[in-house]
Design an enzyme around this catalytic site. Structure first.
Site, PDB file in Angstrom:
ATOM      1  N   GLY A  16       9.638  21.581  11.337  1.00  0.00           N
ATOM      2  CA  GLY A  16      10.990  21.160  11.697  1.00  0.00           C
ATOM      3  C   GLY A  16      11.083  19.658  11.927  1.00  0.00           C
ATOM      4  N   LEU A  24       3.229   2.889   6.649  1.00  0.00           N
ATOM      5  CA  LEU A  24       2.291   1.797   6.384  1.00  0.00           C
ATOM      6  C   LEU A  24       0.862   2.342   6.416  1.00  0.00           C
ATOM      7  CD1 LEU A  24       2.227  -1.386   6.018  1.00  0.00           C
ATOM      8  CD2 LEU A  24       1.502  -1.449   8.415  1.00  0.00           C
ATOM      9  N   GLY A  25       0.128   2.172   5.315  1.00  0.00           N
ATOM     10  CA  GLY A  25      -1.294   2.498   5.307  1.00  0.00           C
ATOM     11  C   GLY A  25      -2.023   1.520   6.220  1.00  0.00           C
ATOM     12  N   THR A  26      -3.140   1.949   6.811  1.00  0.00           N
ATOM     13  CA  THR A  26      -3.833   1.043   7.739  1.00  0.00           C
ATOM     14  C   THR A  26      -5.332   0.925   7.448  1.00  0.00           C
ATOM     15  OG1 THR A  26      -4.283   2.749   9.413  1.00  0.00           O
ATOM     16  CG2 THR A  26      -2.164   1.571   9.595  1.00  0.00           C
ATOM     17  N   ASP A  53       0.046   5.428   8.930  1.00  0.00           N
ATOM     18  CA  ASP A  53      -1.025   6.343   8.528  1.00  0.00           C
ATOM     19  C   ASP A  53      -2.349   5.802   9.072  1.00  0.00           C
ATOM     20  OD1 ASP A  53      -2.035   8.625   6.941  1.00  0.00           O
ATOM     21  OD2 ASP A  53      -3.176   7.033   5.967  1.00  0.00           O
ATOM     22  N   TYR A  58     -10.981   4.153  10.088  1.00  0.00           N
ATOM     23  CA  TYR A  58     -10.495   2.815   9.712  1.00  0.00           C
ATOM     24  C   TYR A  58     -10.880   1.775  10.788  1.00  0.00           C
ATOM     25  CZ  TYR A  58      -7.642   5.577   6.438  1.00  0.00           C
ATOM     26  OH  TYR A  58      -7.206   6.466   5.484  1.00  0.00           O
ATOM     27  N   LYS A  87      -6.690  11.006  11.807  1.00  0.00           N
ATOM     28  CA  LYS A  87      -7.538  11.939  11.043  1.00  0.00           C
ATOM     29  C   LYS A  87      -8.897  12.073  11.708  1.00  0.00           C
ATOM     30  CE  LYS A  87      -5.487  10.017   6.825  1.00  0.00           C
ATOM     31  NZ  LYS A  87      -5.287   8.574   7.083  1.00  0.00           N
ATOM     32  N   HIS A 118      -9.723  14.795   7.497  1.00  0.00           N
ATOM     33  CA  HIS A 118      -9.730  13.693   6.525  1.00  0.00           C
ATOM     34  C   HIS A 118     -10.343  14.111   5.177  1.00  0.00           C
ATOM     35  CE1 HIS A 118      -9.856   9.011   6.567  1.00  0.00           C
ATOM     36  NE2 HIS A 118      -9.605   9.442   5.354  1.00  0.00           N
ATOM     37  N   SER A 168      -6.401  16.934   3.690  1.00  0.00           N
ATOM     38  CA  SER A 168      -6.507  15.726   2.871  1.00  0.00           C
ATOM     39  C   SER A 168      -7.670  15.891   1.902  1.00  0.00           C
ATOM     40  CB  SER A 168      -6.730  14.532   3.816  1.00  0.00           C
ATOM     41  OG  SER A 168      -7.052  13.374   3.113  1.00  0.00           O
ATOM     42  N   SER A 221      -4.504   1.026  -5.319  1.00  0.00           N
ATOM     43  CA  SER A 221      -5.484   0.405  -4.419  1.00  0.00           C
ATOM     44  C   SER A 221      -6.203  -0.799  -5.029  1.00  0.00           C
ATOM     45  CB  SER A 221      -6.507   1.479  -4.006  1.00  0.00           C
ATOM     46  OG  SER A 221      -7.191   1.073  -2.857  1.00  0.00           O
ATOM     47  N   ASN A 281       8.055  -2.931  -0.060  1.00  0.00           N
ATOM     48  CA  ASN A 281       7.608  -1.541  -0.245  1.00  0.00           C
ATOM     49  C   ASN A 281       8.507  -0.554   0.500  1.00  0.00           C
ATOM     50  OD1 ASN A 281       5.527  -2.599  -1.712  1.00  0.00           O
ATOM     51  ND2 ASN A 281       3.967  -2.315  -0.141  1.00  0.00           N
TER      52      ASN A 281
HETATM   53  N1  LIG Z   1      -6.707  10.394   3.084  1.00  0.00           N
HETATM   54  C1  LIG Z   1      -7.561   9.582   2.482  1.00  0.00           C
HETATM   55  O1  LIG Z   1      -8.713   9.957   2.198  1.00  0.00           O
HETATM   56  C2  LIG Z   1      -7.132   8.199   2.108  1.00  0.00           C
HETATM   57  C3  LIG Z   1      -7.875   7.497   1.141  1.00  0.00           C
HETATM   58  C4  LIG Z   1      -7.462   6.220   0.792  1.00  0.00           C
HETATM   59  C5  LIG Z   1      -6.351   5.646   1.403  1.00  0.00           C
HETATM   60  N2  LIG Z   1      -5.657   6.347   2.363  1.00  0.00           N
HETATM   61  C6  LIG Z   1      -4.457   5.760   3.025  1.00  0.00           C
HETATM   62  O2  LIG Z   1      -3.601   5.263   2.022  1.00  0.00           O
HETATM   63  C7  LIG Z   1      -3.267   3.899   2.302  1.00  0.00           C
HETATM   64  C8  LIG Z   1      -2.922   3.165   1.017  1.00  0.00           C
HETATM   65  O3  LIG Z   1      -4.010   3.157   0.110  1.00  0.00           O
HETATM   66  P1  LIG Z   1      -4.784   1.820  -0.259  1.00  0.00           P
HETATM   67  O4  LIG Z   1      -4.668   0.880   0.880  1.00  0.00           O
HETATM   68  O5  LIG Z   1      -6.136   2.185  -0.708  1.00  0.00           O
HETATM   69  O6  LIG Z   1      -4.059   1.309  -1.573  1.00  0.00           O
HETATM   70  P2  LIG Z   1      -2.601   0.867  -2.060  1.00  0.00           P
HETATM   71  O7  LIG Z   1      -1.606   1.032  -0.979  1.00  0.00           O
HETATM   72  O8  LIG Z   1      -2.391   1.547  -3.359  1.00  0.00           O
HETATM   73  O9  LIG Z   1      -2.837  -0.678  -2.365  1.00  0.00           O
HETATM   74  C9  LIG Z   1      -2.802  -1.643  -1.374  1.00  0.00           C
HETATM   75  C10 LIG Z   1      -2.877  -3.049  -1.983  1.00  0.00           C
HETATM   76  O10 LIG Z   1      -1.822  -3.205  -2.928  1.00  0.00           O
HETATM   77  C11 LIG Z   1      -1.343  -4.531  -2.909  1.00  0.00           C
HETATM   78  N3  LIG Z   1       0.116  -4.488  -2.629  1.00  0.00           N
HETATM   79  C12 LIG Z   1       0.756  -3.790  -1.649  1.00  0.00           C
HETATM   80  N4  LIG Z   1       2.086  -3.963  -1.717  1.00  0.00           N
HETATM   81  C13 LIG Z   1       2.308  -4.822  -2.749  1.00  0.00           C
HETATM   82  C14 LIG Z   1       3.469  -5.401  -3.309  1.00  0.00           C
HETATM   83  N5  LIG Z   1       4.696  -5.114  -2.852  1.00  0.00           N
HETATM   84  N6  LIG Z   1       3.312  -6.255  -4.343  1.00  0.00           N
HETATM   85  C15 LIG Z   1       2.077  -6.543  -4.843  1.00  0.00           C
HETATM   86  N7  LIG Z   1       0.942  -6.021  -4.362  1.00  0.00           N
HETATM   87  C16 LIG Z   1       1.057  -5.163  -3.327  1.00  0.00           C
HETATM   88  C17 LIG Z   1      -2.095  -5.274  -1.812  1.00  0.00           C
HETATM   89  O11 LIG Z   1      -3.146  -5.997  -2.457  1.00  0.00           O
HETATM   90  P3  LIG Z   1      -3.646  -7.414  -1.846  1.00  0.00           P
HETATM   91  O12 LIG Z   1      -4.332  -7.053  -0.575  1.00  0.00           O
HETATM   92  O13 LIG Z   1      -4.584  -7.902  -2.894  1.00  0.00           O
HETATM   93  O14 LIG Z   1      -2.416  -8.234  -1.643  1.00  0.00           O
HETATM   94  C18 LIG Z   1      -2.679  -4.152  -0.967  1.00  0.00           C
HETATM   95  O15 LIG Z   1      -3.907  -4.481  -0.351  1.00  0.00           O
HETATM   96  C19 LIG Z   1      -4.493   3.392   3.057  1.00  0.00           C
HETATM   97  O16 LIG Z   1      -4.266   2.186   3.730  1.00  0.00           O
HETATM   98  C20 LIG Z   1      -4.773   4.576   3.954  1.00  0.00           C
HETATM   99  O17 LIG Z   1      -3.895   4.579   5.068  1.00  0.00           O
HETATM  100  C21 LIG Z   1      -6.022   7.614   2.699  1.00  0.00           C
END
Ligand SMILES: NC(=O)c1ccc[n+]([C@@H]2O[C@H](COP(=O)([O-])OP(=O)(O)OC[C@H]3O[C@@H](n4cnc5c(N)ncnc54)[C@H](OP(=O)(O)O)[C@@H]3O)[C@@H](O)[C@H]2O)c1
Length: 326
Positions: A16, A24-26, A53, A58, A87, A118, A168, A221, A281
């Protein structure tokens, strides 16, 4: 700070509760410090982000907790208007209550909105390890072990310390084996998802079971750690389909990845510590939608390119990361 972004779409969970479509990813990808990330959290929430997130692995939940305290005390946002995830990491599957208590303490919260298992394995690797490292204690997926972890999450849910439970890094076959055993069903599924890796089957399966899919690595990523880079990986922001649509909308290809995800029905959690990036974003989901034709074109960006292959979690005797995704 100029404007506060409002009107971001939200999804209703099977509990609900409402969850924003963008959080925001962290995860700093071993590249950004906890201070940079918490500063981004501060700016992002002030700009209108209402979802974060988080995860204990992290290694920045205490820094984020300090910033949340500041945001709540300055009256920028109320706790109940934020949606915060965390997580349990793989080495704490037998001690989920303790792990959750630590995250609650670090984040400075009395409850977490959505708490994930996770990874479906208790296979530990040290934060920052390289892609070839292996832990001899790693084991294949076990329904019994997973359900023991899930029961502890159910207890946390019963006690009100977590408001929903999530899975996840699952697959359809793993979900089929555990869903019938869950007393509290998962409310959300965090899964890798970006134009070159759309996971259509898993996405549809989650939807059909009233589980909201949350796509991680939505931009592909580009700053991911070395251990998650392999020959043959494609860059989503360079795919011809994504670049064409970005040109037509006069935005960065990253923004098209976010629009596509949300219009498809995913919650998405892009990471950025850069203000113009994290603002665009979020804002992009409130204006200038993609057309049906553009959504169709972006479907063709599928390249079956999994980025987070998880090879560091392989058990002795297993050599191919695809074993993890059966
Ligand atoms: N559950 C899981 O196992 C798992 C696994 C992986 C990730 N996650 C979560 O998912 C989140 C997101 O994934 P991620 O951080 O790996 O990758 P992502 O969000 O796909 O990519 C992040 C990168 O994209 C670039 N970016 C972001 N916004 C932009 C924009 N508007 N214009 C141009 N470039 C942009 C930045 O690069 P620059 O730094 O080079 O500027 C940033 O570091 C993580 O932070 C985490 O919270 C979860």
């Amino acid at each position: 700070m100029s404007e506060i972004i409002t009107g971001v779409p939200r999804y209703k969970l099977n509990t609900g509760a409402m969850m924003p479509a963008v959080g925001l990813g962290t995860f700093g990808s071993d590249k950004y410090t906890p201070e940079q990330i918490s500063a981004a959290v501060l700016g992002a929430v002030r700009s209108g982000y209402r979802m974060l997130d988080c995860a204990s692995v992290y290694q920045n939940e205490d820094e984020i907790g300090r910033v949340l305290k500041e945001l709540f005390s300055e009256g920028c946002v109320k706790r109940e208007d934020m949606f915060i995830t965390s997580k349990v990491w793989n080495d704490q599957h037998r001690e989920v209550i303790k792990a959750c208590e630590k995250s609650l303490e670090d984040l400075g919260l009395s409850y977490i909105d959505l708490y994930f298992v996770h990874w479906p394995f208790p296979n530990y690797h040290a934060p920052g390890c390289d892609g070839d490292s292996r832990n001899p204690d790693s084991k294949p997926f076990s329904v019994d072990e997973f359900m023991d972890t899930w029961r502890q999450c159910e207890q946390l849910y019963d006690e009100g310390r977590i408001k929903a439970i999530g899975m996840s890094n699952m697959t359809v076959s793993k979900l089929e084996s555990v869903l019938p055993l869950c007393r509290i069903k998962p409310a959300a599924l965090e899964m890798e998802c970006h134009p070159s890796f759309q996971q259509e089957e898993l996405f549809e399966y989650a939807k059909a079971h009233d589980i909201v899919p949350i796509g991680f690595c939505p931009i592909g990523s580009p700053s991911r750690p070395e251990r998650d880079r392999s020959e043959g990986d494609v860059a989503d922001t360079e795919l011809e389909e994504v670049v064409k649509v970005a040109r037509d909308h006069n935005v960065h290809p990253a923004v098209i990845c976010i629009k596509w995800a949300v219009q498809r029905g995913l919650c998405t959690i892009p990471f950025s510590v850069k203000e113009p990036q994290y603002i665009s974003n979020l804002k992009c989901t409130t204006e200038d939608p993609l057309t049906d034709e553009e959504m169709e074109l972006l479907k063709k960006a599928e390249r079956n390119c999994r980025l987070v292959k998880g090879q560091v979690f392989l058990w002795p005797g297993a050599t191919d990361w695809k074993e993890l995704w059966k």
